[in-house]
Design an enzyme around this catalytic site. Structure first.
Site, PDB file in Angstrom:
ATOM      1  N   GLN A 101      -1.171  -5.927  71.032  1.00  0.00           N
ATOM      2  CA  GLN A 101      -0.663  -6.618  72.211  1.00  0.00           C
ATOM      3  C   GLN A 101      -0.229  -5.581  73.248  1.00  0.00           C
ATOM      4  O   GLN A 101       0.647  -4.746  72.988  1.00  0.00           O
ATOM      5  CB  GLN A 101       0.514  -7.532  71.876  1.00  0.00           C
ATOM      6  N   TYR A 187       7.737 -11.120  81.388  1.00  0.00           N
ATOM      7  CA  TYR A 187       7.476  -9.704  81.677  1.00  0.00           C
ATOM      8  C   TYR A 187       6.552  -9.588  82.895  1.00  0.00           C
ATOM      9  O   TYR A 187       6.327 -10.568  83.606  1.00  0.00           O
ATOM     10  CB  TYR A 187       6.951  -9.013  80.431  1.00  0.00           C
ATOM     11  N   ARG A 234      -1.832 -13.749  75.718  1.00  0.00           N
ATOM     12  CA  ARG A 234      -0.660 -14.568  75.397  1.00  0.00           C
ATOM     13  C   ARG A 234      -0.048 -15.095  76.689  1.00  0.00           C
ATOM     14  O   ARG A 234       0.186 -14.335  77.637  1.00  0.00           O
ATOM     15  CB  ARG A 234       0.379 -13.775  74.617  1.00  0.00           C
ATOM     16  N   GLY A 323       6.412 -16.094  63.303  1.00  0.00           N
ATOM     17  CA  GLY A 323       7.180 -14.896  63.591  1.00  0.00           C
ATOM     18  C   GLY A 323       8.181 -14.584  62.502  1.00  0.00           C
ATOM     19  O   GLY A 323       7.909 -13.813  61.589  1.00  0.00           O
ATOM     20  N   ARG A 324       9.348 -15.201  62.559  1.00  0.00           N
ATOM     21  CA  ARG A 324      10.392 -14.894  61.583  1.00  0.00           C
ATOM     22  C   ARG A 324       9.956 -15.125  60.134  1.00  0.00           C
ATOM     23  O   ARG A 324      10.358 -14.359  59.257  1.00  0.00           O
ATOM     24  CB  ARG A 324      11.662 -15.685  61.916  1.00  0.00           C
TER      25      ARG A 324
END
Length: 370
Positions: A101, A187, A234, A323-324
């Protein structure tokens, strides 16, 4: 046709995935210092998770200017390429597949992270009131408010695109199978997309098409380097952290989806907004995205096995990123296969540190790399 499950194989661009479980990009802040280089510990961490259909690397800055947090890895020096080659070699040896990424944080940064203490850059000189950077102060690492950015000059934007191109070339040299453009989570690229963070009056501001221009130029650079069937992106419609308030979030993301479809990229990876406090994506919008884009759609956002299977069954996603669960369960595929209980992640070890909470979660079932 039978309804796909998480364990059904999937063709994703040039890759054949053994399952539809993606390891989401997870910032863990454990790059070697100085110079933000991946090392042997990072290679072990990723290799442990190689049974995922696809691993997406933690967000990786394309340049020193693109960094917003201490201890995150880069892909702009030869030493960083060599470090990432350790990682991809380990993942491939364990039978896995990996995308890098590519990341530029824009205004979510601080002068202590920038070359010669310069101000961060952004579409417009608008500071994030709630955004924080992670820097190293004399008394130790600390979260601090982001600095006021300066607006990029029109003539500087080709240099940003060139940074994406060089980063893509370096990622392939480092052995990555695919590239993922980070155009999400408030971002730089989403700062250009959003109506409140982009107040430009040149060809990169104003109209929806102008605000989307830099994203498409960046994706075209990646396609030139790797081919469309090795490129994903993404996005995060309705994202609201980092002071993002986009009055045209659905319209601009549907426009981008049509443009991504025209280019034939391998996948769109949607970071769903719920975890950041934004509104849940509507089923109508999901269907619109599916109609606009004919490639693979990956979704990510607090999914359980049950909700992930339901999303695949709805036809609005082809794979689900976790993710987690992947932080605490390197063998998540085996646990889902066996119906085994999941380890619980330890939030105190999410960012920074060593092996604890990184490579030491217990395994069950299938053998994975140690």
């Amino acid at each position: 046709m039978t309804t796909p499950t998480l364990l059904t194989p999937l063709q994703l661009g040039r890759l054949q995935l053994p399952n539809r479980m993606v390891m989401a990009p997870l910032t863990r802040s454990r790059a070697l210092q100085p110079s933000d280089i991946p090392g042997e510990m990072n290679a072990r961490y990723y290799a442990q998770r190689a049974t995922a259909g696809l691993i997406v690397s933690e967000a990786t800055q394309i340049s020193r200017q693109g960094q917003g947090y201490a201890f995150t890895p880069g892909i702009y020096t030869d030493a960083q390429v060599a470090g990432w080659k350790l990682v991809t070699d380990a993942v491939h040896a364990a039978g896995g597949r990996m995308a890098m990424q590519l990341w530029h944080v824009g205004r979510i940064s601080h002068h202590l992270l920038q070359e010669n203490g310069q101000a961060p850059v952004a579409p417009s000189a608008i500071r994030s009131d709630t955004g924080e950077s992670f820097v190293v102060l004399p008394e130790g690492p600390k979260r601090v408010p982001c600095d006021m950015p300066r607006a990029l000059e029109t003539g500087e934007i080709p240099g940003i695109i060139a940074d994406y191109r060089r980063a893509a070339e370096r990622a392939l040299t480092a052995g990555f199978d695919m590239l993922e453009l980070h155009s999400a989570n408030g971002y730089l690229l989403q700062q250009f997309l959003s109506t409140n963070t982009n107040q430009r009056t040149d060809g990169y501001g104003g109209s929806l098409e102008n605000r989307a221009r830099i994203v498409l130029e960046a994706i075209d650079a990646l396609i030139d380097v790797a081919g469309a069937d090795r490129v994903g992106v993404r996005i995060s419609p309705h994202f609201i952290r980092h002071d993002i308030q986009d009055a045209q979030t659905e319209e601009i993301h549907l426009y981008l989806a049509r443009e991504f479809n025209r280019r034939g990229i391998a996948y769109i990876h949607i970071a769903e907004p719920d975890w950041a406090g934004g509104p849940a994506l509507s089923e109508a919008f999901r269907q619109q995205l599916r109609s606009a884009y004919g490639g693979r759609i990956i979704v990510c956002g607090n999914y359980t096995r049950e909700s992930a299977e339901a999303r695949l069954g709805s036809g609005t996603a082809d794979a689900v990123a976790f993710g987690r669960p992947y932080i605490a369960n390197p063998d998540l595929v085996a646990r889902f296969e066996q119906g085994a209980e999941l380890n619980k992640p330890n939030p105190a070890t999410f960012y920074g540190g060593g092996e604890e909470g990184y490579t030491d979660y217990p395994l069950v079932g299938a053998t994975v790399a140690a």
